[in-house]
Design a protein around this motif. Structure first.
Motif, PDB file in Angstrom:
ATOM      1  N   ASP A 253       0.821  -1.205   0.000  1.00  0.00           N
ATOM      2  CA  ASP A 253       0.000   0.000   0.000  1.00  0.00           C
ATOM      3  C   ASP A 253       0.863   1.267   0.000  1.00  0.00           C
ATOM      4  N   GLY A 254       2.002   1.200  -0.702  1.00  0.00           N
ATOM      5  CA  GLY A 254       2.845   2.381  -0.846  1.00  0.00           C
ATOM      6  C   GLY A 254       3.823   2.631   0.275  1.00  0.00           C
ATOM      7  N   ARG A 255       3.896   1.736   1.278  1.00  0.00           N
ATOM      8  CA  ARG A 255       4.866   1.926   2.359  1.00  0.00           C
ATOM      9  C   ARG A 255       6.213   1.355   1.928  1.00  0.00           C
ATOM     10  N   LEU A 256       7.255   2.202   1.961  1.00  0.00           N
ATOM     11  CA  LEU A 256       8.576   1.726   1.591  1.00  0.00           C
ATOM     12  C   LEU A 256       9.070   0.676   2.574  1.00  0.00           C
ATOM     13  N   PRO A 257       9.808  -0.315   2.109  1.00  0.00           N
ATOM     14  CA  PRO A 257      10.347  -1.318   3.021  1.00  0.00           C
ATOM     15  C   PRO A 257      11.458  -0.739   3.885  1.00  0.00           C
ATOM     16  N   ALA A 258      11.647  -1.322   5.051  1.00  0.00           N
ATOM     17  CA  ALA A 258      12.768  -0.914   5.898  1.00  0.00           C
ATOM     18  C   ALA A 258      14.075  -1.316   5.217  1.00  0.00           C
ATOM     19  N   PRO A 259      15.105  -0.462   5.273  1.00  0.00           N
ATOM     20  CA  PRO A 259      16.387  -0.811   4.659  1.00  0.00           C
ATOM     21  C   PRO A 259      16.964  -2.095   5.246  1.00  0.00           C
ATOM     22  N   GLU A 260      17.427  -2.976   4.369  1.00  0.00           N
ATOM     23  CA  GLU A 260      18.070  -4.217   4.801  1.00  0.00           C
ATOM     24  C   GLU A 260      19.574  -4.030   4.768  1.00  0.00           C
ATOM     25  N   PRO A 261      20.298  -4.715   5.660  1.00  0.00           N
ATOM     26  CA  PRO A 261      21.760  -4.602   5.638  1.00  0.00           C
ATOM     27  C   PRO A 261      22.310  -4.983   4.265  1.00  0.00           C
ATOM     28  N   GLY A 262      23.163  -4.116   3.731  1.00  0.00           N
ATOM     29  CA  GLY A 262      23.774  -4.398   2.444  1.00  0.00           C
ATOM     30  C   GLY A 262      22.970  -3.955   1.241  1.00  0.00           C
ATOM     31  N   SER A 263      21.716  -3.531   1.452  1.00  0.00           N
ATOM     32  CA  SER A 263      20.899  -3.089   0.323  1.00  0.00           C
ATOM     33  C   SER A 263      21.191  -1.620   0.017  1.00  0.00           C
ATOM     34  N   THR A 264      20.842  -1.191  -1.184  1.00  0.00           N
ATOM     35  CA  THR A 264      21.109   0.179  -1.600  1.00  0.00           C
ATOM     36  C   THR A 264      20.105   1.133  -0.955  1.00  0.00           C
TER      37      THR A 264
END
Length: 292
Positions: A253-264
């Motif tokens: 529903d348009g909520r950005l995912p939480a940043p994962e370790p190592g992801s951009t």
């Protein structure tokens, strides 16, 4: 410090033992990622048609866009090999020679010139048509006479095995630095091409889902292949990743995912791009001698 021109540097790499990999890039961002892992880039016509035009690789590319892209890559990354796909030279020999001169001045290491006639196709799809051999050789010789140090790859898109071998032998007999048979389907075919081209360096084009077998650099080296171009790994990976990210965003529903370790994220992306912006990465004149 040792200085060489770009063409000479790539020519020396081609003649070293093993197979030299060149990674296909479709924009400056993909180039910035690729140079973190490899020291050779390939300006792919397939990738440029997709990224710059949003169209398939069937002859839409205009040569000024290729020259401009090559210049941007070379300005940002002065210490890598840069091989440029110029399709059929944009139809006639006069334009092909002009483009070769422009690219050499922009700092390209080499170009690939094919023997297709219009309407042209990606080398790994059906429906390709080829020029009469003498007509292609006239265009190739014109480009060879025009270049100064630029490495030139002579490419045939023939599909009949007898015609492949006839053309490969003819291309190997010219002053072209490298021979490419695009869309080659088997390792046995590569061995046959190697026989008729003698000691002339060979280039192998790998594209995911294409007609050629998937081979490692070790396997290619054992077959006598000197250069491998990977036309689309960045383009296809970007398409997969963007599609997946947008499907996930819609599902959430348009909520950005939480940043994962190592992801951009914003910081890591800016860090990557800042390397390209560093004054130390820029040339004063792309056609001068460069450190290698």
């Amino acid at each position: 410090m040792v200085y060489r021109t770009y063409g000479t540097a790539l020519r020396e790499a081609v003649n070293e033992p093993g197979t030299t990999p060149l990674i296909g890039v479709h924009d400056m961002h993909s180039a910035a990622v690729a140079v973190q892992h490899y020291d050779g880039l390939f300006l792919s016509g397939f990738g440029l048609a997709a990224s710059h035009y949003g169209l398939p690789d069937i002859g839409y590319i205009a040569w000024p866009d290729v020259v401009a892209f090559a210049h941007r890559i070379r300005t940002a990354f002065p210490d890598v090999h840069l091989l440029v796909d110029i399709d059929d030279g944009y139809v006639d020999a006069h334009v092909a020679c002009h483009v070769a001169r422009q690219l050499e001045a922009a700092g390209a290491s080499g170009v690939i010139l094919e023997d297709q006639k219009r309407p042209r196709r990606c080398g790994h799809v059906d429906g390709k048509q080829i020029l009469p051999l003498t007509e292609y050789l006239d265009k190739l010789h014109a480009v060879l006479d025009t270049r100064n140090d630029l490495l030139v790859v002579a490419r045939t898109d023939a599909t009949d095995q007898d015609e492949i071998l006839r053309r490969a032998a003819a291309l190997a007999a010219t002053d072209a630095d490298v021979v490419l048979v695009d869309g080659v389907r088997t390792t046995d075919a590569i061995r046959e091409i190697r026989k008729v081209t003698g000691g002339k360096p060979l280039l192998f084009n790998q594209i995911k889902g294409g007609k050629s077998p998937r081979l490692s650099l070790t396997e290619l080296g054992e077959l006598g292949v000197n250069i491998a171009i990977y036309s689309t790994p960045c383009l296809f990976a970007a398409q997969d990743a963007m599609d997946r990210a947008l499907r996930d965003l819609k599902a959430a529903d348009g909520r950005l995912p939480a940043p994962e370790p190592g992801s951009t994220d914003v910081a890591s992306c800016l860090e990557l791009l800042s390397r390209s912006a560093s004054p130390q990465r820029r040339l004063k004149a792309p056609d001068t001698r460069v450190p290698w």
